[in-house]
Write a protein that holds these residues in place. Structure first.
Motif, short mmCIF file in Angstrom:
data_model
loop_
_atom_site.label_atom_id
_atom_site.label_comp_id
_atom_site.label_asym_id
_atom_site.label_seq_id
_atom_site.Cartn_x
_atom_site.Cartn_y
_atom_site.Cartn_z
N UNK A 199 9.58 8.59 -9.80
CA UNK A 199 8.34 8.41 -10.81
C UNK A 199 7.03 9.24 -10.31
N UNK A 200 6.65 8.94 -9.16
CA UNK A 200 5.51 9.95 -8.91
C UNK A 200 5.62 11.31 -8.64
N UNK A 201 6.91 11.96 -8.49
CA UNK A 201 6.99 13.37 -8.66
C UNK A 201 7.31 13.90 -9.99
N UNK A 202 8.04 13.16 -10.84
CA UNK A 202 7.92 13.47 -12.21
C UNK A 202 6.59 13.56 -12.90
N UNK B 228 3.15 13.06 -11.91
CA UNK B 228 2.08 13.89 -11.14
C UNK B 228 0.61 13.57 -12.01
N UNK B 229 0.52 12.57 -12.49
CA UNK B 229 -0.67 12.13 -13.01
C UNK B 229 -1.49 11.01 -12.62
N UNK B 230 -2.29 10.50 -13.21
CA UNK B 230 -3.21 9.13 -13.00
C UNK B 230 -2.27 8.14 -12.52
N UNK B 231 -1.24 7.73 -13.41
CA UNK B 231 -0.67 6.82 -13.11
C UNK B 231 0.48 6.82 -11.98
N UNK B 232 0.90 8.13 -11.78
CA UNK B 232 1.57 8.44 -10.45
C UNK B 232 0.70 8.04 -9.26
N UNK B 233 -0.33 8.14 -9.39
CA UNK B 233 -1.39 7.92 -8.11
C UNK B 233 -1.30 6.33 -8.19
N UNK B 234 -1.48 5.51 -8.99
CA UNK B 234 -1.25 4.20 -8.85
C UNK B 234 0.02 3.61 -8.66
N UNK B 235 1.04 4.34 -9.10
CA UNK B 235 2.38 4.00 -8.33
C UNK B 235 2.58 4.20 -6.86
N UNK B 236 1.66 5.24 -6.55
CA UNK B 236 1.72 5.65 -4.99
C UNK B 236 0.96 4.61 -4.23
N UNK B 237 -0.06 4.03 -4.78
CA UNK B 237 -0.86 3.14 -4.07
C UNK B 237 -0.17 1.68 -3.84
N UNK B 238 0.54 1.43 -4.90
CA UNK B 238 1.66 0.14 -4.91
C UNK B 238 2.77 0.48 -3.85
N UNK B 239 3.36 1.61 -3.96
CA UNK B 239 4.38 2.00 -2.72
C UNK B 239 3.90 1.80 -1.59
N UNK B 240 2.59 2.38 -1.25
CA UNK B 240 2.02 2.09 0.12
C UNK B 240 1.78 0.79 0.36
N UNK B 241 1.09 -0.05 -0.54
CA UNK B 241 0.96 -1.29 -0.50
C UNK B 241 2.30 -2.13 -0.01
N UNK B 242 3.60 -1.84 -0.86
CA UNK B 242 4.77 -2.60 -0.44
C UNK B 242 5.35 -2.12 0.91
N UNK B 243 5.24 -0.89 1.20
CA UNK B 243 5.68 -0.52 2.47
C UNK B 243 5.08 -0.86 3.66
N UNK B 244 3.42 -1.14 3.48
CA UNK B 244 2.88 -1.75 4.42
C UNK B 244 3.25 -2.99 4.96
#
Length: 265
Positions: A118-121, A123-139
């Motif tokens: 989703x982040x790679x496809x 590449x917008x503002x919502x992709x950045x939000x998805x990236x923050x959630x992914x980091x929070x889950x992986x943390x």
């Protein structure tokens, strides 16, 4: 619009929904003439046929079990006689096991891969939000800790896809959006990156397909987290308890009941 009402150049203005052709406001609420009507409704009829076929199968199975005094299987799998004990019996049993329980074992990793997709496809503002959630889950790292935050993650995905759906619909094609006014410092690239509704650079609705696939797998993974706490499921599919990361690879066989084919010699 006048010269001071918008900063859009003439080339972009010609591609706007408001000026590229006649606008029918009825289409905004889903009213549109279509001929022939059957072609317009074929997808809806196909969906109804699939749902009717699914309900027929479930009702037939329920009736068959009641007539023969059979109990429903604990897990909804294809091969009911394959359990975790059959995984190392051979290649055929291994394939059957993963057909039954692939998502049970690797569903979390699949969700992570779909999130990266989703982040790679997007590449917008919502992709950045998805990236923050992914980091929070992986943390969280530990599976139990991830299971605690996973319902909030599913709620976030459901809310954000609903919000983006309304952004794709937008307002009826009459006035201009405020970010297209003469005082706004927005260009088409910024509007596209922010996924704002617009009559010139319309939001790409294909992005919602990627978000929906992620939401679908995340919902299945939430069900998997609930199944992990059921004793009957753990007996059939095995548990997902993590092995301590501080153990040496050569000493895994002391804590892992599964035969180790690498260090067994």
């Amino acid at each position: 619009p006048g010269e001071n009402e918008t900063k859009v150049n003439l080339e972009e203005l010609k591609t706007s929904v408001l000026y590229s052709g006649p606008v029918d406001p009825a289409e905004w609420v889903g009213l549109r003439k279509s001929k022939p009507l059957l072609v317009y409704l074929r997808n809806n009829l196909l969906m109804l046929a699939i749902l009717a076929f699914e309900v027929t199968i479930y009702r037939h199975q329920e009736y068959y079990r009641c007539r023969n005094n059979l109990t429903a299987p604990v897990t909804k799998t294809i091969f009911h006689d394959i359990t975790r004990a059959h995984l190392d019996d051979g290649l055929v049993n291994c394939v059957k096991y993963f057909i039954n329980y692939f998502f049970y074992k690797f569903g979390l990793e699949t969700c992570f891969l779909l999130s990266v997709n989703v982040i790679g496809q997007r590449m917008d503002f919502y992709a950045m939000i998805h990236a923050f959630w992914l980091i929070a889950v992986l943390y969280r790292r530990r599976r139990k800790a991830i299971a605690e935050i996973w319902p909030k993650y599913c709620c976030f995905l459901a809310c954000i896809i609903t919000f983006q759906y309304f952004l794709c619909i937008g307002i009826p094609p009459a006035p201009y959006y405020p970010w297209r006014s003469g005082n706004a410092n927005f260009n088409s690239n910024i509007i596209k990156w922010l996924y704002f509704p617009d009559f010139i650079v319309r939001p790409n609705p294909v992005f919602l397909v990627y978000d929906f696939m992620l939401l679908l797998c995340a919902s299945l993974q939430r069900q998997t987290f609930e199944d992990e706490n059921k004793a009957a499921v753990r007996i059939m599919a095995g548990d997902n308890v993590e092995i301590c990361m501080n153990l040496d690879a050569a000493s895994f066989s002391q804590h892992n009941p599964v035969p180790d084919f690498i260090h067994c010699r």
